[in-house]
Design a protein around this motif. Structure first.
Motif, PDB file in Angstrom:
ATOM      1  N   ALA A  77     -42.882  -2.763  48.080  1.00 38.37           N
ATOM      2  CA  ALA A  77     -43.207  -3.774  49.090  1.00 38.37           C
ATOM      3  C   ALA A  77     -44.592  -3.554  49.703  1.00 38.37           C
ATOM      4  N   ASN A  78     -45.498  -2.974  48.954  1.00 36.59           N
ATOM      5  CA  ASN A  78     -46.866  -2.711  49.414  1.00 36.59           C
ATOM      6  C   ASN A  78     -46.899  -1.902  50.712  1.00 36.59           C
ATOM      7  N   ARG A  79     -46.004  -0.971  50.816  1.00 34.73           N
ATOM      8  CA  ARG A  79     -45.975  -0.064  51.961  1.00 34.73           C
ATOM      9  C   ARG A  79     -46.048   1.353  51.433  1.00 34.73           C
ATOM     10  N   THR A  80     -46.239   2.272  52.330  1.00 27.96           N
ATOM     11  CA  THR A  80     -46.238   3.678  51.922  1.00 27.96           C
ATOM     12  C   THR A  80     -45.088   4.385  52.609  1.00 27.96           C
ATOM     13  N   TYR A  81     -44.446   5.218  51.835  1.00 19.51           N
ATOM     14  CA  TYR A  81     -43.365   6.043  52.369  1.00 19.51           C
ATOM     15  C   TYR A  81     -43.942   7.433  52.620  1.00 19.51           C
ATOM     16  N   THR A  82     -43.826   7.932  53.829  1.00 22.45           N
ATOM     17  CA  THR A  82     -44.355   9.233  54.191  1.00 22.45           C
ATOM     18  C   THR A  82     -43.198  10.206  54.337  1.00 22.45           C
ATOM     19  N   ALA A  83     -43.228  11.242  53.524  1.00 20.28           N
ATOM     20  CA  ALA A  83     -42.190  12.270  53.581  1.00 20.28           C
ATOM     21  C   ALA A  83     -42.807  13.560  54.100  1.00 20.28           C
ATOM     22  N   PRO A  84     -42.184  14.184  55.115  1.00 22.22           N
ATOM     23  CA  PRO A  84     -42.740  15.451  55.602  1.00 22.22           C
ATOM     24  C   PRO A  84     -42.570  16.553  54.569  1.00 22.22           C
ATOM     25  N   GLY A  85     -43.574  17.392  54.474  1.00 25.70           N
ATOM     26  CA  GLY A  85     -43.544  18.491  53.518  1.00 25.70           C
ATOM     27  C   GLY A  85     -43.455  19.836  54.213  1.00 25.70           C
TER      28      GLY A  85
END
Length: 181
Positions: A77-85
């Motif tokens: 959906a033209n978004r970014t998913y940010t996952a904590p590392g």
């Protein structure tokens, strides 16, 4: 000028064999029953001995850095998913000076060493990487085992002061297992 409440204590521990008195449990038969009696014995043990230094002058600048890695991945959906590392280790940068002026009002401790001797003590902590150092700044609620990663000092004309910069980084956690995928 009154003393500051920000004291930076740097200490390291060296295992040494010392004679120590310790209490040990001994079960003895008294009147047909076993009782636990404590006896003190003198034994030789390997004990970690603490050697500490308080920085004579409160650092003019204390930079404390916490960090974390984040992974950004694109979605449909033209978004970014940010996952904590992973959490990055704590890093402390101190900028101050070693002074030779024993009568100055900004000194934290009454006993002031030769600035070159103090600089050599920290240089030895940098070169001797067998032992980590414990850095405590109680006013900032910081206390961690760290490695001295960088130590720079230079001379200052007209004074007997040695300005320095120290960078400490928290040591890696040895209990974390890493697997290659």
């Amino acid at each position: 000028m009154p003393r500051s409440n920000v004291e930076v204590v740097v200490s390291f521990f060296v295992p040494e064999v010392k004679t120590v008195t310790e209490r040990t449990k001994v079960r003895k038969l008294v009147n047909g029953r076993y009782q636990t009696v404590y006896e003190t014995r003198t034994v030789k043990k390997k004990v970690n001995t603490r050697y500490s230094r308080v920085l004579p002058v409160t650092p003019e600048e204390i930079q404390v850095t916490w960090g974390r890695d984040f992974n950004d991945s694109a979605t449909l959906a033209n978004r970014t998913y940010t996952a904590p590392g992973a959490v990055k280790p704590l890093e402390i940068r101190l900028d101050s000076f070693f002074t030779g002026d024993r009568g100055a009002s900004y000194i934290q401790r009454p006993l002031v060493e030769d600035p070159v001797k103090s600089a050599n003590w920290y240089r030895d902590r940098l070169l001797n990487t067998d032992y980590v150092v414990r850095v405590e700044i109680r006013a900032l609620n910081i206390g961690a085992f760290m490695h001295l990663r960088e130590f720079n000092f230079n001379t200052e004309g007209g004074t007997y002061d040695l300005p320095y910069t120290m960078v400490f980084r928290e040591r890696g956690m040895p209990g974390v297992t890493v697997k290659n995928l």
